[in-house]
Design an enzyme around this catalytic site. Structure first.
Site, PDB file in Angstrom:
ATOM      1  N   HIS A   3       0.588  -0.733  -0.137  1.00 26.42           N
ATOM      2  CA  HIS A   3      -0.238  -0.155  -0.046  1.00 26.42           C
ATOM      3  C   HIS A   3       0.701   0.792   0.223  1.00 26.42           C
ATOM      4  CE1 HIS A   3      -3.735   2.657   1.480  1.00 26.42           C
ATOM      5  NE2 HIS A   3      -2.402   3.387   1.696  1.00 26.42           N
ATOM      6  N   GLU A   4       1.637   1.539   1.091  1.00 20.84           N
ATOM      7  CA  GLU A   4       2.393   2.758   0.722  1.00 20.84           C
ATOM      8  C   GLU A   4       3.855   2.388  -0.265  1.00 20.84           C
ATOM      9  OE1 GLU A   4       2.769   4.859   3.171  1.00 20.84           O
ATOM     10  OE2 GLU A   4       1.165   3.344   4.272  1.00 20.84           O
TER      11      GLU A   4
ATOM     12  N   HIS B 220       1.219   4.809  -2.707  1.00 23.84           N
ATOM     13  CA  HIS B 220       1.763   5.866  -2.846  1.00 23.84           C
ATOM     14  C   HIS B 220       2.638   6.378  -3.231  1.00 23.84           C
ATOM     15  CE1 HIS B 220      -1.587   6.624  -0.576  1.00 23.84           C
ATOM     16  NE2 HIS B 220      -1.493   5.368   0.902  1.00 23.84           N
TER      17      HIS B 220
ATOM     18  N   GLU C   2      -5.740   7.274  -0.626  1.00 21.58           N
ATOM     19  CA  GLU C   2      -5.839   5.906   0.038  1.00 21.58           C
ATOM     20  C   GLU C   2      -6.494   5.093  -0.618  1.00 21.58           C
ATOM     21  OE1 GLU C   2      -4.058   5.463   2.653  1.00 21.58           O
ATOM     22  OE2 GLU C   2      -3.204   7.501   2.400  1.00 21.58           O
TER      23      GLU C   2
END
Length: 426
Positions: free
Chosen positions: A334-335, A338, A366
């Protein structure tokens, strides 16, 4: 009523009109945010049972602990917010800012600096203002740490550690704030008609520099960073980073557990020098909070108890905390989403415009980062990791829609789980 108030405001002299407008705006924002907070507080009070949608992923005991934790935080936020607004109003009404400015001038003149040294006087004013703010905020910080966080099992600090940490933060802040402010004031002084452009460019450059140096030179002043030991987790992180061309150079674990049991993960760095930081509380296999003993520990088993101050000793918790390796990788997926989707740079640009739009866009980012983790094949593990992190941090999964839209940069848990549900792997 509002029309009459505005008419009365407009009838005042210009300087009083500006003064009254500042007060009116400040209290309007405060009352609006208090209204939103009370809506959310009503959710905490009335939602006493696990919602049907969460019945399979959250037990009633965890749900109740989370509800009570959020209620306590809500009460604290109300009183601390009321105090802050009242303090600001009193300072404005009784001329606290002009008094502090004049006092700074008197102090500077006694030290040999005349009126021509307005930058020196400005720095003295700023130092005294931040000192006042730190002292008046100290009781609230103590109560939050040693009453609320302690009550709900998150605080890992002793009073001595807290005091040294607060003093260190104040000193480091002054070492950064005063030189930067002096340069900014000098730019404004010599900038002429276009000083605002030069000032904006300067603040942008300073922001980028601070982001670059924070993890390497500032954060280690407060917490211990060590390289993630060789092993399966490190290998899998490196493989995942290589697969998406993320220029990873190092992976660190930070001993956040000496401060709090809340967990987190982030990456930093520019261009070809990216680093990942994992909180030890995120890692089930490394968190000292999962150690079944009273002795002081370190993340590295071979260095247990070496050279540490007793004040950093972590308190034993009985609950299992953190995520399995697969779930850690999903969180990192997920990070990294970004980064891959350019959210970091976009946030820096947008943060120069206005905060509400940033909150709205951040929520969208997100969901996009979650979707990126899906493409990496991490939907199932991210789903379970989000549940674990919400449980470890006693996050409340139910939110008032208006409060959530205004305040939450991350979508509520239930919305993220629903977005992941359709493609969750078996």
């Amino acid at each position: 009523m509002w029309a009459q108030l505005l008419d009365a405001l407009w009838a005042l002299p210009l300087e009083k009109r500006i003064f009254a407008a500042v007060l009116l705006f400040s209290w309007t924002v405060y009352l609006w945010e208090t209204f939103l907070a009370q809506r959310q507080r009503r959710v905490y009070r009335t939602t006493t049972h696990v919602p049907k949608e969460l019945g399979q992923i959250m037990d009633s005991e965890t749900f109740e602990k989370s509800r009570l934790y959020q209620l306590d935080k809500s009460t604290f936020s109300f009183w601390s917010g009321l105090y802050s607004e009242a303090e600001g109003t009193i300072i404005l009404l009784f001329g606290g800012i002009p008094y502090l400015w004049n006092f700074s001038g008197v102090f500077c003149r006694r030290a040999g600096f005349g009126p021509e040294y307005e930058i020196t006087q400005s720095l003295m004013f700023l130092f005294l203002a931040t000192l006042f703010s730190a002292l008046t905020g100290l009781p609230w910080s103590l109560y939050n740490t040693f009453v609320i966080e302690e009550k709900h099992g998150f605080n890992q600090q002793t009073l001595g550690f807290f005091a040294k940490d607060a003093l260190k933060k104040f000193i480091v802040t002054q070492c950064i704030l005063l030189p930067v402010t002096s340069l900014l004031l000098y730019i404004i002084k010599i900038g002429g008609d276009y000083f605002f452009i030069y000032a904006w460019l300067f603040t942008l450059v300073v922001s980028l520099v601070l982001v670059t140096i924070y993890a390497d030179y500032i954060a280690p002043l407060f917490d211990k960073f060590i390289p993630l030991p060789e092993g399966t987790l490190k290998e899998e992180i490196e493989v995942m980073a290589k697969n998406i061309d993320f220029p990873l150079t190092k992976v660190y674990v930070v001993e956040g557990s000496k401060r709090s049991s809340h967990s987190n993960a982030y990456f930093y760095g520019f261009f070809k020098n990216k680093r990942i930081v994992l909180f030890d509380t995120l890692l089930e296999d490394y968190s000292i909070l999962n150690k079944d003993h009273q002795e002081e520990t370190s993340i590295e088993p071979q260095n247990i108890g070496e050279g540490e101050n007793p004040e950093t000793k972590a308190k034993v918790r009985t609950k299992k905390q953190g995520c399995k390796n697969e779930e850690v990788l999903a969180v990192l997926g997920h990070e990294l989403g970004h980064w891959k989707l350019g959210h970091t740079v976009k946030n820096i640009v947008i943060s120069q415009v206005l905060s509400f739009c940033l909150t709205v866009l951040s929520r969208r980012f997100e969901f996009q980062a979650d979707a990126f983790a899906k493409k990496l094949g991490k939907a199932k593990d991210l789903y379970s990791a989000l549940i674990k992190l919400n449980k470890d941090n006693l996050g409340f999964p139910v939110s008032d829609w208006l409060f959530s839209m205004w305040h939450y940069s991350h979508p509520p848990l239930l919305e993220r789980l629903q977005a992941l549900q359709d493609s969750k792997q078996d």
